[in-house]
Design an enzyme around this catalytic site. Structure first.
Site, mmCIF file in Angstrom:
data_model
loop_
_atom_site.group_PDB
_atom_site.id
_atom_site.type_symbol
_atom_site.label_atom_id
_atom_site.label_comp_id
_atom_site.label_asym_id
_atom_site.label_seq_id
_atom_site.Cartn_x
_atom_site.Cartn_y
_atom_site.Cartn_z
ATOM 1 N N CYS A 1 1.487 -1.453 -5.941
ATOM 2 C CA CYS A 1 2.539 -1.676 -4.930
ATOM 3 C C CYS A 1 2.482 -3.072 -4.301
ATOM 4 O O CYS A 1 3.477 -3.543 -3.754
ATOM 5 C CB CYS A 1 2.468 -0.604 -3.849
ATOM 6 S SG CYS A 1 2.743 1.042 -4.504
ATOM 7 N N HIS B 1 6.704 -3.465 2.131
ATOM 8 C CA HIS B 1 6.664 -2.475 1.055
ATOM 9 C C HIS B 1 7.136 -1.147 1.643
ATOM 10 O O HIS B 1 6.728 -0.760 2.744
ATOM 11 C CB HIS B 1 5.238 -2.351 0.532
ATOM 12 C CG HIS B 1 5.068 -1.216 -0.419
ATOM 13 N ND1 HIS B 1 5.920 -1.014 -1.475
ATOM 14 C CD2 HIS B 1 4.156 -0.198 -0.470
ATOM 15 C CE1 HIS B 1 5.540 0.060 -2.136
ATOM 16 N NE2 HIS B 1 4.478 0.576 -1.538
ATOM 17 N N ASN C 1 9.741 4.890 -2.613
ATOM 18 C CA ASN C 1 8.705 3.902 -2.924
ATOM 19 C C ASN C 1 8.882 3.454 -4.376
ATOM 20 O O ASN C 1 8.624 4.225 -5.299
ATOM 21 C CB ASN C 1 7.326 4.541 -2.698
ATOM 22 C CG ASN C 1 6.187 3.574 -2.931
ATOM 23 O OD1 ASN C 1 6.361 2.516 -3.533
ATOM 24 N ND2 ASN C 1 5.000 3.946 -2.479
HETATM 25 O O1 UT7 Z 1 2.676 2.723 -2.065
HETATM 26 C C1 UT7 Z 1 1.307 2.867 -1.985
HETATM 27 C C2 UT7 Z 1 0.919 3.330 -0.688
HETATM 28 N N1 UT7 Z 1 1.233 4.722 -0.534
HETATM 29 C C3 UT7 Z 1 1.384 5.166 0.666
HETATM 30 O O2 UT7 Z 1 1.363 4.386 1.575
HETATM 31 C C4 UT7 Z 1 1.501 6.637 0.905
HETATM 32 C C5 UT7 Z 1 0.769 6.961 2.168
HETATM 33 N N2 UT7 Z 1 0.773 8.356 2.536
HETATM 34 C C6 UT7 Z 1 1.867 8.979 3.024
HETATM 35 O O3 UT7 Z 1 2.940 8.423 3.062
HETATM 36 C C7 UT7 Z 1 1.685 10.363 3.584
HETATM 37 O O4 UT7 Z 1 0.330 10.654 3.708
HETATM 38 C C8 UT7 Z 1 2.366 11.465 2.738
HETATM 39 C C9 UT7 Z 1 3.870 11.372 2.883
HETATM 40 C C10 UT7 Z 1 1.949 11.353 1.275
HETATM 41 C C11 UT7 Z 1 1.950 12.836 3.241
HETATM 42 O O5 UT7 Z 1 2.246 12.950 4.633
HETATM 43 P P1 UT7 Z 1 1.134 13.520 5.642
HETATM 44 O O6 UT7 Z 1 1.771 13.640 6.939
HETATM 45 O O7 UT7 Z 1 -0.068 12.647 5.514
HETATM 46 O O8 UT7 Z 1 0.897 14.969 5.057
HETATM 47 P P2 UT7 Z 1 -0.457 15.614 4.512
HETATM 48 O O9 UT7 Z 1 -0.819 15.031 3.189
HETATM 49 O O10 UT7 Z 1 -1.476 15.597 5.595
HETATM 50 O O11 UT7 Z 1 0.022 17.096 4.289
HETATM 51 C C12 UT7 Z 1 0.460 17.924 5.372
HETATM 52 C C13 UT7 Z 1 0.926 19.251 4.795
HETATM 53 C C14 UT7 Z 1 -0.052 19.857 3.784
HETATM 54 O O12 UT7 Z 1 -0.053 21.253 3.972
HETATM 55 P P3 UT7 Z 1 -1.259 21.966 4.763
HETATM 56 O O13 UT7 Z 1 -2.509 21.632 3.980
HETATM 57 O O14 UT7 Z 1 -1.259 21.356 6.140
HETATM 58 O O15 UT7 Z 1 -0.870 23.394 4.717
HETATM 59 C C15 UT7 Z 1 0.574 19.537 2.466
HETATM 60 O O16 UT7 Z 1 0.234 20.481 1.465
HETATM 61 O O17 UT7 Z 1 2.163 19.046 4.083
HETATM 62 C C16 UT7 Z 1 2.047 19.607 2.783
HETATM 63 N N3 UT7 Z 1 2.889 18.861 1.855
HETATM 64 C C17 UT7 Z 1 4.198 19.133 1.668
HETATM 65 N N4 UT7 Z 1 5.004 20.061 2.189
HETATM 66 C C18 UT7 Z 1 6.280 20.073 1.793
HETATM 67 C C19 UT7 Z 1 2.555 17.780 1.100
HETATM 68 N N5 UT7 Z 1 3.624 17.366 0.413
HETATM 69 C C20 UT7 Z 1 4.645 18.172 0.743
HETATM 70 C C21 UT7 Z 1 5.998 18.236 0.367
HETATM 71 N N6 UT7 Z 1 6.769 19.190 0.911
HETATM 72 N N7 UT7 Z 1 6.540 17.382 -0.510
#
Ligand code: UT7
Length: 324
Positions: free
Chosen positions: A114, A251, A281
């Site tokens: 990225c 980004h 992204n």
């Molecule tokens: O380009 C390179 C750099 N990349 C990035 O910068 C990405 C950085 N990370 C992010 O943008 C975020 O961490 C994400 C968008 C990937 C995830 O958001 P988050 O607020 O950090 O969520 P999380 O991973 O802590 O997950 C929270 C909950 C989980 O469920 P439980 O364990 O709390 O029951 C996940 O399983 O959300 C769940 N979850 C989803 N739910 C519905 C994860 N993906 C999804 C989804 N739909 N697509």
């Protein structure tokens, strides 16, 4: 007097097919509400069958050359930032070179995922400043849709395909921060974090392409800290301050990262160019795509100070201060 690399044209390209959050929710256990609330993404573009990264890159390059009023024959350097080249080799940049009808010059790829566009821009700037090149095409192009595990809701909702390009030309400046062109850039990598964002295959290991894997929460945690730090470092290198910045061109990984970074720098979100809602992204393509969007809609004006930034797999991260 000093040599500067100035961006004299921008272009971008998005594949025709749009995939909405609602369509994704029909495939995996997710919802439009979750995706919008956690990421700001509403839709992404997906390359058609038989449409390759080099096609996306060439389309953006043609638009950038047209905007610059420069013929491809005048270009003596092409750098394509990509993690999704058409083939393991040759470099995507040489495919683009051929598609543009060029038979001379230097063409190679840069893979910093990225952050790739910031890396490619920095390399091109260094080559121009030292006289190794005079007119460069710097392109970020990706077809990340082909790297995604479409059953993993934690990653497949986040990415899209696209490309962006800039034409850089050597000009003479005074060496001051009032010069037009690239004023400063800073790059970083830290391989300790390889396993937080990677592809589980490769030509030199499994012999397969593999799929993208990410520990999103941990990447997020590092992103805001690293990006704010490198933006501050880059501004200081150019003897500038956050309040001098007209537009941040970030980004586009997650709207919450853009908000958090802007806040850390004390900049209002209104000064950040946001395209993540429409493009998602697009990895190395996202910065030049956002730049071209804001150039073409007239937001970016001559002499505006732009601060470009990105962070990605590796980890890699970087920023560039550009006087428009
Ligand atoms: O380009 C390179 C750099 N990349 C990035 O910068 C990405 C950085 N990370 C992010 O943008 C975020 O961490 C994400 C968008 C990937 C995830 O958001 P988050 O607020 O950090 O969520 P999380 O991973 O802590 O997950 C929270 C909950 C989980 O469920 P439980 O364990 O709390 O029951 C996940 O399983 O959300 C769940 N979850 C989803 N739910 C519905 C994860 N993906 C999804 C989804 N739909 N697509």
């Amino acid at each position: 007097m000093t040599r500067r690399a100035r961006i004299v044209g921008t272009g971008s390209y998005l594949p025709q097919t749009i995939l909405t959050n609602a369509e994704l929710a029909a495939r995996v256990d997710t919802s439009d509400e979750w995706i919008v609330e956690r990421t700001g993404i509403r839709q992404r573009h997906i390359a058609a069958e038989g449409e390759f990264t080099s096609d996306l890159a060439t389309a953006a390059a043609r638009r950038a050359l047209e905007a610059a009023g420069i013929d491809a024959a005048q270009v003596d350097l092409i750098i394509v930032a990509t993690a999704t080249p058409d083939q393991t080799f040759p470099a995507c940049a040489t495919v683009v070179q051929h598609k543009l009808g060029m038979t001379a010059g230097v063409a190679f790829d840069v893979n910093a995922v990225c952050s790739g566009f910031l890396y490619a821009l920095s390399v091109a700037d260094a080559m121009i400043v030292t006289g190794a090149a005079n007119t460069a095409l710097v392109i970020g192009a990706e077809t990340f849709s082909r790297l995604l595990d479409w059953e993993d809701r934690g990653t497949c909702v986040l990415f899209g395909d696209g490309s962006g390009a800039v034409v850089l030309r050597a000009e003479t400046g005074s060496g001051a921060a009032t010069d037009r062109g690239i004023l400063a850039h800073r790059l970083h990598s830290d391989g300790r974090y390889n396993d937080l964002l990677y592809v589980d295959g490769g030509a030199g290991s499994t012999g397969t392409v593999g799929k993208l894997r990410m520990k999103g929460r941990e990447v997020f945690r590092h992103a805001v800290t690293n990006l704010a730090a490198v933006m501050t470092e880059t501004l200081a290198a150019a003897d500038l301050k956050a309040e001098d910045v007209a537009w941040v061109i970030p980004h586009q990984a997650n709207l919450r990262i853009l908000q958090g970074t802007a806040k850390k720098l004390g900049l209002p979100i209104e000064r950040v160019v946001v395209t993540v809602d429409r493009h998602a992204n697009t990895s190395a393509a996202s910065v030049p795509l956002a730049l071209d969007t804001a150039v073409r809609d007239g937001r970016i004006k001559p002499f505006d100070l732009l601060l470009l930034e990105a962070m990605g797999g590796g980890f890699t991260w970087g920023a560039a201060a550009v006087r428009w």
